[in-house]
Scaffold this active site. Structure first.
Site, PDB file in Angstrom:
ATOM      1  N   TYR A 141       7.152   1.774   2.730  1.00  0.00           N
ATOM      2  CA  TYR A 141       6.655   1.350   4.049  1.00  0.00           C
ATOM      3  C   TYR A 141       7.797   0.963   4.989  1.00  0.00           C
ATOM      4  O   TYR A 141       7.601   0.874   6.197  1.00  0.00           O
ATOM      5  CB  TYR A 141       5.684   0.175   3.915  1.00  0.00           C
ATOM      6  CG  TYR A 141       4.354   0.529   3.266  1.00  0.00           C
ATOM      7  CD1 TYR A 141       4.047   1.843   2.914  1.00  0.00           C
ATOM      8  CD2 TYR A 141       3.408  -0.442   3.012  1.00  0.00           C
ATOM      9  CE1 TYR A 141       2.847   2.164   2.312  1.00  0.00           C
ATOM     10  CE2 TYR A 141       2.185  -0.132   2.410  1.00  0.00           C
ATOM     11  CZ  TYR A 141       1.923   1.173   2.055  1.00  0.00           C
ATOM     12  OH  TYR A 141       0.730   1.493   1.458  1.00  0.00           O
ATOM     13  N   LYS A 192       5.873   4.776 -11.378  1.00  0.00           N
ATOM     14  CA  LYS A 192       5.672   6.212 -11.598  1.00  0.00           C
ATOM     15  C   LYS A 192       7.019   6.749 -12.082  1.00  0.00           C
ATOM     16  O   LYS A 192       7.603   7.676 -11.509  1.00  0.00           O
ATOM     17  CB  LYS A 192       5.201   6.859 -10.275  1.00  0.00           C
ATOM     18  CG  LYS A 192       4.692   8.270 -10.394  1.00  0.00           C
ATOM     19  CD  LYS A 192       3.374   8.406 -11.136  1.00  0.00           C
ATOM     20  CE  LYS A 192       2.993   9.879 -11.252  1.00  0.00           C
ATOM     21  NZ  LYS A 192       1.900  10.125 -12.191  1.00  0.00           N
ATOM     22  N   ASP A 224      -1.120   6.051 -11.932  1.00  0.00           N
ATOM     23  CA  ASP A 224      -2.388   6.790 -12.020  1.00  0.00           C
ATOM     24  C   ASP A 224      -3.247   6.238 -13.162  1.00  0.00           C
ATOM     25  O   ASP A 224      -4.456   6.052 -13.022  1.00  0.00           O
ATOM     26  CB  ASP A 224      -2.148   8.305 -12.164  1.00  0.00           C
ATOM     27  CG  ASP A 224      -1.001   8.658 -13.103  1.00  0.00           C
ATOM     28  OD1 ASP A 224      -0.241   7.740 -13.505  1.00  0.00           O
ATOM     29  OD2 ASP A 224      -0.851   9.841 -13.446  1.00  0.00           O
ATOM     30  N   ASP A 248      -0.576  -2.083  -2.567  1.00  0.00           N
ATOM     31  CA  ASP A 248      -1.529  -2.005  -1.465  1.00  0.00           C
ATOM     32  C   ASP A 248      -2.823  -1.368  -1.969  1.00  0.00           C
ATOM     33  O   ASP A 248      -3.932  -1.895  -1.773  1.00  0.00           O
ATOM     34  CB  ASP A 248      -0.893  -1.144  -0.353  1.00  0.00           C
ATOM     35  CG  ASP A 248      -1.662  -1.176   0.938  1.00  0.00           C
ATOM     36  OD1 ASP A 248      -2.659  -1.922   1.017  1.00  0.00           O
ATOM     37  OD2 ASP A 248      -1.275  -0.455   1.880  1.00  0.00           O
ATOM     38  N   ASP A 252      -6.522  -3.478  -3.374  1.00  0.00           N
ATOM     39  CA  ASP A 252      -7.824  -3.256  -2.733  1.00  0.00           C
ATOM     40  C   ASP A 252      -8.853  -2.820  -3.766  1.00  0.00           C
ATOM     41  O   ASP A 252     -10.011  -3.248  -3.737  1.00  0.00           O
ATOM     42  CB  ASP A 252      -7.709  -2.185  -1.640  1.00  0.00           C
ATOM     43  CG  ASP A 252      -7.476  -2.814  -0.274  1.00  0.00           C
ATOM     44  OD1 ASP A 252      -6.916  -3.928  -0.236  1.00  0.00           O
ATOM     45  OD2 ASP A 252      -7.848  -2.199   0.746  1.00  0.00           O
TER      46      ASP A 252
END
Ligand code: NAD
Length: 357
Positions: A141, A192, A224, A248, A252
Protein backbone atom coordinates in the site's frame (compact mmCIF):
# COMPACT_ATOMS: atom_id res chain seq x y z
CA UNK A 1 0.81 8.63 37.62
CA UNK A 2 -2.37 9.94 36.02
CA UNK A 3 -2.63 8.83 32.38
CA UNK A 4 -4.14 11.11 29.77
CA UNK A 5 -6.70 9.93 27.22
CA UNK A 6 -7.59 12.02 24.19
CA UNK A 7 -11.28 11.55 23.43
CA UNK A 8 -12.20 12.21 19.79
CA UNK A 9 -15.88 11.36 19.16
CA UNK A 10 -15.81 12.49 15.50
CA UNK A 11 -18.97 12.33 13.41
CA UNK A 12 -22.37 10.62 13.18
CA UNK A 13 -22.89 7.91 15.78
CA UNK A 14 -19.32 8.60 16.97
CA UNK A 15 -20.78 11.23 19.28
CA UNK A 16 -23.33 8.86 20.82
CA UNK A 17 -21.17 5.75 21.24
CA UNK A 18 -18.17 7.63 22.65
CA UNK A 19 -20.46 9.27 25.22
CA UNK A 20 -21.30 5.76 26.50
CA UNK A 21 -17.63 4.72 26.55
CA UNK A 22 -16.81 7.86 28.55
CA UNK A 23 -19.52 6.92 31.06
CA UNK A 24 -17.80 3.54 31.48
CA UNK A 25 -14.40 5.19 32.05
CA UNK A 26 -15.93 7.54 34.62
CA UNK A 27 -17.45 4.55 36.41
CA UNK A 28 -14.07 2.77 36.54
CA UNK A 29 -12.56 5.94 37.98
CA UNK A 30 -15.03 6.16 40.84
CA UNK A 31 -15.54 2.44 41.53
CA UNK A 32 -12.10 0.97 40.84
CA UNK A 33 -9.65 3.87 41.15
CA UNK A 34 -8.76 4.08 37.46
CA UNK A 35 -6.33 6.99 37.34
CA UNK A 36 -6.95 8.75 34.02
CA UNK A 37 -7.91 12.20 32.85
CA UNK A 38 -9.92 12.78 29.67
CA UNK A 39 -9.63 15.62 27.21
CA UNK A 40 -11.97 15.98 24.24
CA UNK A 41 -10.89 17.06 20.76
CA UNK A 42 -12.37 17.60 17.32
CA UNK A 43 -11.72 15.31 14.35
CA UNK A 44 -13.38 14.55 11.01
CA UNK A 45 -16.29 16.45 9.51
CA UNK A 46 -17.20 18.04 12.82
CA UNK A 47 -13.67 19.43 13.05
CA UNK A 48 -13.84 20.64 9.45
CA UNK A 49 -17.10 22.50 10.15
CA UNK A 50 -15.59 24.30 13.14
CA UNK A 51 -12.01 24.86 12.01
CA UNK A 52 -11.76 24.22 8.27
CA UNK A 53 -9.54 21.15 8.86
CA UNK A 54 -10.48 17.50 9.58
CA UNK A 55 -7.39 17.28 11.80
CA UNK A 56 -6.81 20.62 13.53
CA UNK A 57 -3.31 21.26 14.90
CA UNK A 58 -4.79 21.38 18.41
CA UNK A 59 -6.20 17.85 18.06
CA UNK A 60 -2.94 16.49 16.69
CA UNK A 61 -1.06 18.04 19.60
CA UNK A 62 -3.59 16.62 22.07
CA UNK A 63 -3.16 13.16 20.51
CA UNK A 64 0.63 13.46 20.70
CA UNK A 65 0.52 14.59 24.33
CA UNK A 66 -1.81 11.77 25.43
CA UNK A 67 -1.04 8.20 26.52
CA UNK A 68 -3.88 6.81 24.40
CA UNK A 69 -6.60 8.01 22.04
CA UNK A 70 -10.24 6.94 21.98
CA UNK A 71 -11.87 7.63 18.63
CA UNK A 72 -15.53 7.22 17.60
CA UNK A 73 -15.82 7.40 13.82
CA UNK A 74 -15.51 9.95 11.05
CA UNK A 75 -17.41 10.69 7.86
CA UNK A 76 -20.93 11.28 6.65
CA UNK A 77 -23.07 12.32 3.67
CA UNK A 78 -22.65 15.99 4.51
CA UNK A 79 -18.93 16.00 3.72
CA UNK A 80 -18.85 13.60 0.74
CA UNK A 81 -18.49 16.33 -1.88
CA UNK A 82 -15.60 18.10 -0.14
CA UNK A 83 -12.16 18.18 -1.73
CA UNK A 84 -10.38 14.91 -0.83
CA UNK A 85 -7.67 16.80 1.10
CA UNK A 86 -10.18 17.99 3.71
CA UNK A 87 -12.57 15.03 3.84
CA UNK A 88 -13.23 13.63 7.33
CA UNK A 89 -11.30 10.41 6.55
CA UNK A 90 -8.13 12.50 6.13
CA UNK A 91 -8.36 13.29 9.83
CA UNK A 92 -8.15 9.60 10.69
CA UNK A 93 -5.38 8.79 8.20
CA UNK A 94 -3.48 11.87 9.38
CA UNK A 95 -3.58 10.65 12.98
CA UNK A 96 -2.36 7.18 11.99
CA UNK A 97 0.50 8.58 9.93
CA UNK A 98 1.55 11.38 12.32
CA UNK A 99 1.59 9.02 15.29
CA UNK A 100 3.32 6.18 13.35
CA UNK A 101 0.66 3.65 14.35
CA UNK A 102 2.15 0.69 12.50
CA UNK A 103 0.44 -2.17 14.33
CA UNK A 104 -3.25 -2.70 13.75
CA UNK A 105 -4.92 -5.12 16.15
CA UNK A 106 -8.31 -6.43 15.18
CA UNK A 107 -9.82 -9.05 17.44
CA UNK A 108 -12.60 -11.21 16.09
CA UNK A 109 -14.55 -12.38 19.09
CA UNK A 110 -17.85 -14.12 18.90
CA UNK A 111 -19.83 -13.90 22.07
CA UNK A 112 -21.62 -17.25 22.47
CA UNK A 113 -24.82 -15.32 23.16
CA UNK A 114 -24.63 -13.94 19.58
CA UNK A 115 -23.71 -17.18 17.77
CA UNK A 116 -26.88 -16.92 15.67
CA UNK A 117 -25.65 -13.62 14.18
CA UNK A 118 -22.90 -15.39 12.20
CA UNK A 119 -23.45 -16.81 8.73
CA UNK A 120 -21.37 -19.84 9.79
CA UNK A 121 -22.70 -22.75 11.84
CA UNK A 122 -22.78 -21.95 15.59
CA UNK A 123 -20.48 -24.89 16.42
CA UNK A 124 -17.81 -23.53 14.02
CA UNK A 125 -17.75 -20.01 15.48
CA UNK A 126 -19.12 -20.19 19.02
CA UNK A 127 -16.41 -19.03 21.42
CA UNK A 128 -14.26 -17.67 18.57
CA UNK A 129 -11.47 -15.41 19.86
CA UNK A 130 -8.81 -14.50 17.28
CA UNK A 131 -6.46 -11.52 17.27
CA UNK A 132 -5.27 -10.37 13.86
CA UNK A 133 -2.12 -8.23 13.96
CA UNK A 134 -1.82 -6.35 10.69
CA UNK A 135 1.20 -4.27 9.65
CA UNK A 136 -0.35 -0.87 8.92
CA UNK A 137 2.23 1.56 7.55
CA UNK A 138 4.28 -0.48 5.04
CA UNK A 139 3.98 -3.13 2.33
CA UNK A 140 2.35 -2.83 -1.06
CA UNK A 141 0.00 0.00 0.00
CA UNK A 142 2.98 2.30 0.47
CA UNK A 143 5.77 0.75 -1.67
CA UNK A 144 7.46 2.74 -4.42
CA UNK A 145 7.51 2.81 -7.40
CA UNK A 146 3.81 2.70 -8.09
CA UNK A 147 1.53 4.00 -10.80
CA UNK A 148 0.17 3.39 -14.29
CA UNK A 149 2.53 3.77 -17.26
CA UNK A 150 2.12 3.52 -21.02
CA UNK A 151 4.29 0.94 -22.76
CA UNK A 152 5.97 1.39 -26.16
CA UNK A 153 3.10 -0.42 -27.89
CA UNK A 154 0.58 2.03 -26.37
CA UNK A 155 -0.85 -0.45 -23.85
CA UNK A 156 -1.15 0.78 -20.26
CA UNK A 157 0.38 -1.13 -17.36
CA UNK A 158 -0.40 -0.72 -13.66
CA UNK A 159 2.24 -1.53 -11.05
CA UNK A 160 2.78 -1.49 -7.30
CA UNK A 161 5.71 -2.58 -5.18
CA UNK A 162 5.61 -4.97 -2.24
CA UNK A 163 8.47 -3.95 0.00
CA UNK A 164 9.34 -4.68 3.64
CA UNK A 165 12.52 -3.89 5.52
CA UNK A 166 13.78 -6.32 8.17
CA UNK A 167 13.18 -3.70 10.88
CA UNK A 168 9.54 -3.30 9.82
CA UNK A 169 8.99 -7.06 9.96
CA UNK A 170 10.70 -7.62 13.28
CA UNK A 171 8.81 -4.82 15.04
CA UNK A 172 5.39 -6.13 13.97
CA UNK A 173 6.43 -9.71 14.84
CA UNK A 174 7.43 -8.51 18.29
CA UNK A 175 4.01 -6.88 18.78
CA UNK A 176 2.34 -10.17 17.84
CA UNK A 177 4.54 -12.18 20.24
CA UNK A 178 3.89 -9.70 23.07
CA UNK A 179 0.15 -9.92 22.49
CA UNK A 180 0.18 -13.72 22.28
CA UNK A 181 2.06 -13.71 25.61
CA UNK A 182 -1.06 -12.13 27.16
CA UNK A 183 -3.30 -14.73 25.47
CA UNK A 184 -2.67 -18.38 24.50
CA UNK A 185 1.02 -18.05 23.44
CA UNK A 186 0.36 -19.09 19.84
CA UNK A 187 1.21 -17.03 16.73
CA UNK A 188 0.49 -17.95 13.14
CA UNK A 189 2.46 -15.81 10.68
CA UNK A 190 0.72 -15.51 7.31
CA UNK A 191 2.73 -14.97 4.13
CA UNK A 192 3.12 -16.11 0.53
CA UNK A 193 6.73 -17.21 0.91
CA UNK A 194 6.39 -19.84 -1.81
CA UNK A 195 5.91 -17.12 -4.45
CA UNK A 196 6.99 -13.71 -3.10
CA UNK A 197 10.62 -13.06 -2.11
CA UNK A 198 9.50 -10.19 0.10
CA UNK A 199 7.42 -12.54 2.24
CA UNK A 200 10.18 -15.16 2.16
CA UNK A 201 12.17 -12.52 4.04
CA UNK A 202 9.08 -11.92 6.22
CA UNK A 203 9.05 -15.60 7.24
CA UNK A 204 12.79 -15.60 7.92
CA UNK A 205 12.68 -12.46 10.10
CA UNK A 206 9.58 -13.55 12.03
CA UNK A 207 11.26 -16.90 12.76
CA UNK A 208 14.41 -15.15 13.96
CA UNK A 209 12.45 -12.71 16.17
CA UNK A 210 10.65 -15.68 17.76
CA UNK A 211 13.93 -16.90 19.23
CA UNK A 212 13.54 -14.20 21.90
CA UNK A 213 10.11 -15.61 22.84
CA UNK A 214 10.74 -19.26 23.70
CA UNK A 215 7.27 -19.66 25.24
CA UNK A 216 5.59 -18.79 21.94
CA UNK A 217 4.48 -21.53 19.57
CA UNK A 218 5.09 -20.05 16.11
CA UNK A 219 3.58 -21.49 12.93
CA UNK A 220 3.54 -20.25 9.34
CA UNK A 221 0.75 -20.42 6.81
CA UNK A 222 0.36 -19.31 3.19
CA UNK A 223 -2.31 -16.64 2.85
CA UNK A 224 -4.55 -18.67 0.55
CA UNK A 225 -4.65 -21.50 3.06
CA UNK A 226 -5.18 -19.00 5.91
CA UNK A 227 -8.27 -17.61 4.15
CA UNK A 228 -9.61 -21.13 3.76
CA UNK A 229 -8.83 -22.12 7.36
CA UNK A 230 -10.50 -18.96 8.72
CA UNK A 231 -13.76 -20.13 7.24
CA UNK A 232 -13.24 -23.88 7.75
CA UNK A 233 -11.97 -24.02 11.33
CA UNK A 234 -11.40 -20.48 12.67
CA UNK A 235 -11.01 -21.55 16.29
CA UNK A 236 -7.59 -23.10 15.52
CA UNK A 237 -6.07 -19.58 15.60
CA UNK A 238 -4.93 -17.49 18.56
CA UNK A 239 -2.88 -14.60 17.12
CA UNK A 240 -2.30 -14.13 13.38
CA UNK A 241 0.37 -11.70 12.18
CA UNK A 242 0.62 -10.59 8.59
CA UNK A 243 1.39 -7.88 6.03
CA UNK A 244 -0.68 -4.79 5.37
CA UNK A 245 -2.64 -6.13 2.40
CA UNK A 246 -3.09 -9.71 3.63
CA UNK A 247 -4.17 -8.32 7.00
CA UNK A 248 -6.64 -5.95 5.39
CA UNK A 249 -8.38 -8.84 3.68
CA UNK A 250 -8.12 -11.48 6.41
CA UNK A 251 -9.27 -9.15 9.19
CA UNK A 252 -12.46 -8.26 7.31
CA UNK A 253 -13.07 -11.93 6.70
CA UNK A 254 -12.50 -12.73 10.39
CA UNK A 255 -14.71 -9.83 11.52
CA UNK A 256 -17.58 -11.14 9.46
CA UNK A 257 -17.32 -14.56 11.12
CA UNK A 258 -18.82 -12.84 14.14
CA UNK A 259 -21.64 -11.32 12.11
CA UNK A 260 -21.93 -8.15 14.18
CA UNK A 261 -20.17 -4.95 13.14
CA UNK A 262 -21.35 -3.12 16.25
CA UNK A 263 -19.40 -5.44 18.58
CA UNK A 264 -15.82 -5.29 17.33
CA UNK A 265 -13.13 -2.96 18.71
CA UNK A 266 -9.69 -2.26 17.24
CA UNK A 267 -6.37 -0.75 18.18
CA UNK A 268 -3.55 0.85 16.22
CA UNK A 269 -0.26 0.96 18.13
CA UNK A 270 3.09 2.71 17.79
CA UNK A 271 6.48 1.31 18.79
CA UNK A 272 5.91 2.23 22.46
CA UNK A 273 2.43 0.68 22.59
CA UNK A 274 0.80 4.08 22.59
CA UNK A 275 -2.37 3.54 20.66
CA UNK A 276 -5.52 4.78 19.04
CA UNK A 277 -8.61 2.73 19.89
CA UNK A 278 -11.80 2.71 17.86
CA UNK A 279 -14.70 0.50 16.82
CA UNK A 280 -14.16 -1.15 13.41
CA UNK A 281 -17.37 0.34 12.06
CA UNK A 282 -17.91 3.80 10.60
CA UNK A 283 -20.07 6.77 11.52
CA UNK A 284 -23.32 5.10 10.37
CA UNK A 285 -25.00 8.30 9.14
CA UNK A 286 -28.16 6.29 8.39
CA UNK A 287 -28.85 5.86 12.13
CA UNK A 288 -26.96 8.83 13.61
CA UNK A 289 -28.79 10.92 16.21
CA UNK A 290 -31.44 8.25 16.87
CA UNK A 291 -29.95 6.70 20.04
CA UNK A 292 -30.08 3.23 18.45
CA UNK A 293 -26.40 2.54 17.62
CA UNK A 294 -24.59 -0.26 19.44
CA UNK A 295 -22.00 1.29 21.78
CA UNK A 296 -20.37 -2.05 22.72
CA UNK A 297 -17.57 -1.95 20.10
CA UNK A 298 -16.49 1.42 21.51
CA UNK A 299 -16.82 0.27 25.10
CA UNK A 300 -14.74 -2.81 24.23
CA UNK A 301 -12.20 -0.47 22.59
CA UNK A 302 -11.73 1.04 26.06
CA UNK A 303 -10.99 -2.46 27.37
CA UNK A 304 -8.33 -2.87 24.66
CA UNK A 305 -6.88 0.53 25.58
CA UNK A 306 -6.57 -0.51 29.21
CA UNK A 307 -4.94 -3.80 28.30
CA UNK A 308 -2.51 -2.67 25.59
CA UNK A 309 -1.62 0.97 26.33
CA UNK A 310 -2.43 1.55 30.00
CA UNK A 311 -1.31 -1.85 31.34
CA UNK A 312 -4.46 -2.34 33.38
CA UNK A 313 -5.68 -5.86 32.63
CA UNK A 314 -7.95 -5.92 35.71
CA UNK A 315 -10.14 -3.05 34.54
CA UNK A 316 -10.07 -4.40 30.96
CA UNK A 317 -11.38 -7.73 32.22
CA UNK A 318 -14.06 -5.91 34.26
CA UNK A 319 -15.39 -4.23 31.12
CA UNK A 320 -15.38 -7.46 29.13
CA UNK A 321 -17.16 -9.31 31.93
CA UNK A 322 -19.77 -6.52 32.17
CA UNK A 323 -20.44 -6.73 28.43
CA UNK A 324 -20.85 -10.49 28.73
CA UNK A 325 -23.29 -10.00 31.57
CA UNK A 326 -25.56 -7.59 29.69
CA UNK A 327 -25.60 -10.00 26.75
CA UNK A 328 -26.40 -12.86 29.13
CA UNK A 329 -29.27 -10.76 30.45
CA UNK A 330 -30.71 -10.62 26.93
CA UNK A 331 -30.14 -6.91 26.26
CA UNK A 332 -29.68 -6.13 22.56
CA UNK A 333 -29.38 -3.01 20.45
CA UNK A 334 -31.22 -3.29 17.15
CA UNK A 335 -28.21 -4.52 15.13
CA UNK A 336 -27.87 -7.67 17.27
CA UNK A 337 -31.53 -8.06 18.19
CA UNK A 338 -33.31 -11.39 17.78
CA UNK A 339 -36.71 -12.65 18.91
CA UNK A 340 -37.16 -13.06 22.64
CA UNK A 341 -34.46 -10.55 23.56
CA UNK A 342 -34.93 -7.10 25.11
CA UNK A 343 -34.33 -4.28 22.63
CA UNK A 344 -32.47 -1.33 24.17
CA UNK A 345 -31.20 2.06 23.01
CA UNK A 346 -27.58 3.23 22.87
CA UNK A 347 -27.78 4.96 26.23
CA UNK A 348 -29.70 2.10 27.87
CA UNK A 349 -26.97 -0.31 26.74
CA UNK A 350 -24.32 2.00 28.22
CA UNK A 351 -26.27 2.23 31.48
CA UNK A 352 -26.59 -1.56 31.61
CA UNK A 353 -22.81 -2.00 31.22
CA UNK A 354 -22.26 0.50 34.02
CA UNK A 355 -24.74 -1.31 36.25
CA UNK A 356 -22.96 -4.60 35.51
CA UNK A 357 -19.64 -2.98 36.47
P1 NAD B 1 -20.65 2.04 8.61
O1 NAD B 1 -19.81 1.07 9.37
O2 NAD B 1 -20.74 3.41 9.14
O3 NAD B 1 -22.13 1.44 8.49
C1 NAD B 1 -22.42 0.21 7.83
C2 NAD B 1 -23.78 -0.33 8.33
O4 NAD B 1 -23.62 -0.81 9.66
C3 NAD B 1 -24.86 0.76 8.42
O5 NAD B 1 -26.09 0.20 8.07
C4 NAD B 1 -24.86 1.17 9.87
O6 NAD B 1 -26.12 1.66 10.32
C5 NAD B 1 -24.47 -0.12 10.56
N1 NAD B 1 -23.71 0.13 11.78
C6 NAD B 1 -22.42 0.56 11.86
N2 NAD B 1 -22.06 0.72 13.13
C7 NAD B 1 -23.13 0.37 13.89
C8 NAD B 1 -23.37 0.32 15.28
N3 NAD B 1 -22.44 0.67 16.20
N4 NAD B 1 -24.58 -0.05 15.69
C9 NAD B 1 -25.53 -0.39 14.83
N5 NAD B 1 -25.37 -0.39 13.48
C10 NAD B 1 -24.18 0.00 13.02
O7 NAD B 1 -20.08 2.04 7.13
P2 NAD B 1 -20.51 2.91 5.85
O8 NAD B 1 -21.99 3.10 5.84
O9 NAD B 1 -19.85 2.28 4.72
O10 NAD B 1 -19.82 4.32 6.08
C11 NAD B 1 -20.44 5.46 6.68
C12 NAD B 1 -19.41 6.55 6.87
O11 NAD B 1 -18.44 6.10 7.82
C13 NAD B 1 -18.63 6.92 5.61
O12 NAD B 1 -18.45 8.31 5.61
C14 NAD B 1 -17.30 6.20 5.78
O13 NAD B 1 -16.25 6.86 5.12
C15 NAD B 1 -17.12 6.28 7.26
N6 NAD B 1 -16.26 5.23 7.84
C16 NAD B 1 -15.46 5.62 8.87
C17 NAD B 1 -14.68 4.69 9.52
C18 NAD B 1 -13.88 5.15 10.69
O14 NAD B 1 -14.09 6.24 11.19
N7 NAD B 1 -12.97 4.33 11.19
C19 NAD B 1 -14.70 3.34 9.11
C20 NAD B 1 -15.55 2.97 8.06
C21 NAD B 1 -16.34 3.93 7.44
Amino acid sequence: MTKKIAVLPGDGIGQEIVAEAVKVIERLKTAYGLDVELEQGLVGGTAYDETGSPLPQETLQLAKDSDAILLGAVGGYKWESLDIAVRPEKGLLGLRAELALFANLRPAILYPQLADASTLKPEVVSGLDIMIVRELTGGIYFGQPRGVRTLDNGEREGYNTLVYRESEISRIAKVAFDIASKRDNRVCSVDKANVLECTELWREVVTKEAQGFSHIELSHMYVDNAAMQLVREPKQFDVMVTTNMFGDILSDCAAMLTGSIGMLPSASLDINSKGMYEPIHGSAPDIAGQNVANPLATILSVAMMLRYSLNDADNATRIEAAVNKVLDNGLRTQDIYSDGMKKVSTSEMGDAVIAAL
